[in-house]
Design an enzyme around this catalytic site. Structure first.
Site, PDB file in Angstrom:
ATOM      1  N   THR A 163       0.895  -1.189  -0.039  1.00  0.00           N
ATOM      2  CA  THR A 163       0.207  -0.087  -0.022  1.00  0.00           C
ATOM      3  C   THR A 163       0.665   1.082  -0.091  1.00  0.00           C
ATOM      4  O   THR A 163       2.062   1.100  -0.051  1.00  0.00           O
ATOM      5  CB  THR A 163      -0.818  -0.083   1.258  1.00  0.00           C
ATOM      6  OG1 THR A 163      -0.056   0.375   2.504  1.00  0.00           O
ATOM      7  CG2 THR A 163      -1.606  -1.512   1.626  1.00  0.00           C
ATOM      8  N   CYS A 164       0.306   2.514   0.081  1.00  0.00           N
ATOM      9  CA  CYS A 164       0.953   3.700  -0.063  1.00  0.00           C
ATOM     10  C   CYS A 164       2.031   3.730   1.141  1.00  0.00           C
ATOM     11  O   CYS A 164       2.963   4.499   1.237  1.00  0.00           O
ATOM     12  CB  CYS A 164       0.304   4.834  -0.103  1.00  0.00           C
ATOM     13  SG  CYS A 164      -0.999   4.783   1.142  1.00  0.00           S
ATOM     14  N   ASN A 165       1.582   2.998   2.374  1.00  0.00           N
ATOM     15  CA  ASN A 165       2.511   3.437   3.682  1.00  0.00           C
ATOM     16  C   ASN A 165       2.737   2.029   4.010  1.00  0.00           C
ATOM     17  O   ASN A 165       3.814   2.056   5.139  1.00  0.00           O
ATOM     18  CB  ASN A 165       1.367   3.631   4.678  1.00  0.00           C
ATOM     19  CG  ASN A 165       1.048   5.099   4.589  1.00  0.00           C
ATOM     20  OD1 ASN A 165       1.846   6.090   4.105  1.00  0.00           O
ATOM     21  ND2 ASN A 165      -0.233   5.558   4.782  1.00  0.00           N
ATOM     22  N   GLU A 198      -8.355   3.309   9.630  1.00  0.00           N
ATOM     23  CA  GLU A 198      -8.872   3.752   8.175  1.00  0.00           C
ATOM     24  C   GLU A 198      -9.772   2.118   7.697  1.00  0.00           C
ATOM     25  O   GLU A 198      -9.219   1.336   8.217  1.00  0.00           O
ATOM     26  CB  GLU A 198      -7.817   3.967   7.428  1.00  0.00           C
ATOM     27  CG  GLU A 198      -6.612   3.016   7.118  1.00  0.00           C
ATOM     28  CD  GLU A 198      -5.957   3.173   5.991  1.00  0.00           C
ATOM     29  OE1 GLU A 198      -6.557   3.310   4.750  1.00  0.00           O
ATOM     30  OE2 GLU A 198      -4.614   2.962   5.874  1.00  0.00           O
ATOM     31  N   GLN A 219      -7.885  -3.845   1.038  1.00  0.00           N
ATOM     32  CA  GLN A 219      -6.309  -4.132   0.653  1.00  0.00           C
ATOM     33  C   GLN A 219      -5.445  -5.459   1.015  1.00  0.00           C
ATOM     34  O   GLN A 219      -4.954  -5.985   0.257  1.00  0.00           O
ATOM     35  CB  GLN A 219      -5.446  -2.986   0.891  1.00  0.00           C
ATOM     36  CG  GLN A 219      -5.899  -1.620   0.248  1.00  0.00           C
ATOM     37  CD  GLN A 219      -4.977  -0.569   0.789  1.00  0.00           C
ATOM     38  OE1 GLN A 219      -4.737  -0.362   1.956  1.00  0.00           O
ATOM     39  NE2 GLN A 219      -4.630   0.530  -0.212  1.00  0.00           N
ATOM     40  N   GLY A 257      -5.618  10.392 -11.719  1.00  0.00           N
ATOM     41  CA  GLY A 257      -5.809   9.154 -11.384  1.00  0.00           C
ATOM     42  C   GLY A 257      -7.433   8.860 -11.140  1.00  0.00           C
ATOM     43  O   GLY A 257      -8.180  10.010 -10.893  1.00  0.00           O
ATOM     44  N   ALA A 258      -7.851   7.863 -11.142  1.00  0.00           N
ATOM     45  CA  ALA A 258      -9.177   7.500 -10.833  1.00  0.00           C
ATOM     46  C   ALA A 258      -9.619   6.290 -10.174  1.00  0.00           C
ATOM     47  O   ALA A 258     -10.623   5.225 -10.376  1.00  0.00           O
ATOM     48  CB  ALA A 258      -9.947   7.301 -12.346  1.00  0.00           C
ATOM     49  N   GLY A 259      -8.430   5.686  -9.153  1.00  0.00           N
ATOM     50  CA  GLY A 259      -8.777   4.781  -8.391  1.00  0.00           C
ATOM     51  C   GLY A 259      -9.415   4.988  -7.393  1.00  0.00           C
ATOM     52  O   GLY A 259     -10.163   6.068  -7.123  1.00  0.00           O
ATOM     53  N   GLU A 260      -9.473   3.997  -6.403  1.00  0.00           N
ATOM     54  CA  GLU A 260      -9.945   4.023  -4.956  1.00  0.00           C
ATOM     55  C   GLU A 260      -9.712   5.350  -4.395  1.00  0.00           C
ATOM     56  O   GLU A 260     -10.500   6.012  -3.737  1.00  0.00           O
ATOM     57  CB  GLU A 260      -9.806   3.099  -4.157  1.00  0.00           C
ATOM     58  CG  GLU A 260     -10.783   2.873  -2.758  1.00  0.00           C
ATOM     59  CD  GLU A 260     -10.324   1.446  -1.901  1.00  0.00           C
ATOM     60  OE1 GLU A 260     -10.829   1.363  -0.755  1.00  0.00           O
ATOM     61  OE2 GLU A 260      -9.317   0.823  -2.548  1.00  0.00           O
TER      62      GLU A 260
END
Length: 475
Positions: free
Chosen positions: A50-52, A115, A121, A190-193
């Site tokens: 994930t991003c983190n 979150e 994810q 972007g067009a994701g979640e």
């Protein structure tokens, strides 16, 4: 004997400049799992990216060898020396590895405490690995239990009730820098979640948006219709940058979309109008050097941590209750894990005893000429009963071993009774499959395994952690 091993890094241990080097696309994550399970010491593998965070959950026969091998694979991917990457990584084992995954799934390890997005994810990461044929009974059970834990934490505590997220924090940042948003021209890359969450937060503050997307144009159009925006292709990005007040970027591109030189040309046409760039993608979509341009203010995902920290106080009081749920579910998994490790040895021990009985009976078959079939049957029954009663107490004790003692004790039993490795491995495979297959097919979708009549073993005694760097030094 199989063990669970996790290797990972997160926003708590590494800056985005390192995390983006280990970010995986869905395809790359599946390929990495396949490469990992091709190793003799690695049986199962799941990659969460994930991003983190990037974390690899493994079932291994040799944890030392597996840890070195995966660290080498990750360092090669990151273009770093293993010793350098190891400074940012943690490597919990067994129930400590399970605890880490439970906390991740529950949102307790997220930048935004509680979150909801991380739950999906984690689920998708497991599904990808399963589709690639890289999971098995132990990871199936582990991830099912982790997802159950996450659901319990969110349903039984208020930790996830407020809709704070990284995208909403990005919008708060924009308001803090520029003030009200309704008159601002906002561009979302972007067009994701994540882009959807960003658009929702912007719409709640009265801002319209322009979505810039090529690959997922249909989804971008759907988002634009829902949130009152419009859509343009990536080829029109320069003209959008020329008129934008705010750009929020969250694509899955492996390379920067906004370059330093290109943005420098755009800024020349803006006549000094400032531009706020918020890059919440990992890997980053915007070249970090863009922040050096006059009139440009650039924030990346790590810059959001201060904002998130201010919003975390209200949720922090719910943390003890959430952590108690994690420990409760961990004790369930610990019972199942302990049984899964002991039963292969018990099975091999009893099979060994049965072979000895058959061997002794066969060796003495010629000495019983005068015995009737009924007499021989009675001798066989007595021999088997003796073997069974002899093994009864060791069986009970092996099943009740704590994780702290089980590895050494089971190894001693195998050596004392001469249980060959093939038998142990075959038994382990069969027994774990019998216990874990239900987690794969859904019968134990809530991840609550173990025999309830067994005494619960404190999860803390079941954990063994060999961090690449001491946790206290990282956090």
């Amino acid at each position: 004997m199989s063990e669970i091993l996790a290797l990972g890094l997160s926003h708590k241990t590494a800056p985005v400049a390192i995390r983006e080097r280990l970010a995986f696309t869905e395809t790359a994550a599946a390929e990495f799992s396949e490469r990992a399970t091709a190793s003799e010491s690695i049986e199962e593998a799941v990659v969460i990216s994930t991003c983190n965070r990037t974390e690899v959950y493994l079932v291994v026969s040799d944890p030392v060898s597996a840890e070195a091998e995966i660290l080498g694979m990750l360092s090669s991917r990151a273009g770093m020396r293993p010793t350098e990457l190891a400074e940012a990584m943690y490597s919990p084992r067994n129930c400590d590895a399970a605890r880490q995954l439970y906390r991740v799934s529950s949102g307790l390890e997220s930048m935004v405490l509680g979150e909801a997005e991380i739950q999906g994810q984690v689920r998708r990461a497991h599904e990808r690995a399963m589709k690639a044929g890289c999971t098995g009974p132990m990871t199936n059970r582990l991830f099912a239990a982790a997802l159950t834990t996450g659901k319990r934490v969110r349903s039984e505590t208020g930790i996830g009730r407020t809709r704070v997220s990284v995208p909403s924090a990005a919008v708060d940042l924009a308001i803090g820098v520029l003030g009200d948003l309704p008159q601002r021209h906002v561009v979302i890359l972007g067009a994701g979640e994540t882009s959807e969450l960003t658009a929702r937060a912007l719409a709640a503050r009265g801002a319209g948006t322009v979505f810039v997307a090529n690959r997922r144009a249909n989804r971008a159009l759907s988002l634009a219709q829902r949130f009152g925006g419009s859509v343009v292709g990536l080829d029109r990005l320069p003209e959008q940058l020329a008129v934008a007040d705010i750009v929020v970027s969250s694509t899955a591109s492996p390379h920067p979309i906004v370059g330093h030189e290109e943005l420098a040309l755009v800024m020349e046409s803006r006549n000094g109008r400032p531009l706020l760039l918020i890059d919440i993608a990992v890997p980053r979509d915007i070249d970090p050097r863009c922040g050096e341009l006059e009139g440009v203010t650039l924030y990346d995902i790590d810059d959001l941590q201060a904002i998130v920290a201010r919003n975390a106080d209200a949720r922090a009081e719910l943390l003890p209750q959430a952590e108690e749920i994690v420990e409760e579910e961990l004790r369930r998994f610990a019972r199942w894990l302990g049984q899964s490790e002991a039963l292969p040895t018990v099975s091999a021990l009893r099979a060994h005893a049965n072979r000895l009985v058959e061997q002794v009976l066969s060796e003495n078959e010629g000495r019983w000429e005068s015995a009737s079939k009924r007499d021989i049957a009675r001798v066989e029954a007595v021999a088997k009963a003796i073997a069974s009663r002899l093994l009864h107490e060791p069986t009970i004790r092996l099943r009740s071993l704590s994780e702290q003692r089980s590895h050494a004790s089971l190894q001693i039993v195998r050596e004392l009774f001469g249980l060959v490795e093939e038998d142990g491995e075959a038994s382990a495979s069969g027994t774990i499959a019998a216990n874990g297959a239900k987690g794969a097919n859904g019968a134990h979708s809530e991840g609550r395994g173990g025999t309830e009549t067994d005494e619960a073993v404190e999860a803390g005694t079941l954990a063994e952690v060999r961090p690449l760097r001491a946790r206290g030094e990282r956090r």
